[in-house]
Design a protein around this motif. Structure first.
Motif, PDB file in Angstrom:
ATOM      1  N   ARG A  33       0.828  -1.197   0.000  1.00  0.00           N
ATOM      2  CA  ARG A  33       0.000   0.000   0.000  1.00  0.00           C
ATOM      3  C   ARG A  33       0.867   1.255   0.000  1.00  0.00           C
ATOM      4  N   LEU A  34       0.423   2.261  -0.712  1.00  0.00           N
ATOM      5  CA  LEU A  34       1.138   3.515  -0.848  1.00  0.00           C
ATOM      6  C   LEU A  34       0.883   4.404   0.360  1.00  0.00           C
ATOM      7  N   VAL A  35       1.953   5.003   0.918  1.00  0.00           N
ATOM      8  CA  VAL A  35       1.852   5.918   2.055  1.00  0.00           C
ATOM      9  C   VAL A  35       2.634   7.173   1.705  1.00  0.00           C
ATOM     10  N   ILE A  36       1.928   8.325   1.658  1.00  0.00           N
ATOM     11  CA  ILE A  36       2.542   9.596   1.264  1.00  0.00           C
ATOM     12  C   ILE A  36       2.109  10.672   2.240  1.00  0.00           C
ATOM     13  N   LYS A  37       2.996  11.616   2.499  1.00  0.00           N
ATOM     14  CA  LYS A  37       2.646  12.775   3.308  1.00  0.00           C
ATOM     15  C   LYS A  37       2.210  13.891   2.365  1.00  0.00           C
ATOM     16  N   HIS A  49      -1.172  10.249   4.225  1.00  0.00           N
ATOM     17  CA  HIS A  49      -2.286   9.736   3.416  1.00  0.00           C
ATOM     18  C   HIS A  49      -1.926   8.315   2.998  1.00  0.00           C
ATOM     19  N   LYS A  50      -2.887   7.390   3.170  1.00  0.00           N
ATOM     20  CA  LYS A  50      -2.669   5.998   2.796  1.00  0.00           C
ATOM     21  C   LYS A  50      -3.634   5.606   1.690  1.00  0.00           C
ATOM     22  N   GLU A  51      -3.203   4.608   0.958  1.00  0.00           N
ATOM     23  CA  GLU A  51      -4.040   4.076  -0.116  1.00  0.00           C
ATOM     24  C   GLU A  51      -5.241   3.353   0.495  1.00  0.00           C
TER      25      GLU A  51
END
Length: 53
Positions: A33-37, A49-51
């Protein structure tokens, strides 16, 4: 005709749980899963923000 390996995903804010962003992700190269600030308009902060599933 080529089959696309990209999948449309939604990003969910960890603080307020709003779905702010939509991206395309390659399903072949990225399995987890993608995790971005990113900036959240509701919180008015940079949050994780998570997928979504």
């Amino acid at each position: 005709m080529a089959i696309s390996s990209n999948k449309k995903i939604l990003l969910v804010c960890e603080e307020c749980l709003s779905r702010n962003y939509s991206l395309q992700k390659s399903t072949i190269s990225q399995r987890d899963r993608l995790v971005i600030k990113k900036f959240c308009n509701k919180c008015n902060l940079r949050t994780v923000h998570k997928e979504s599933r």
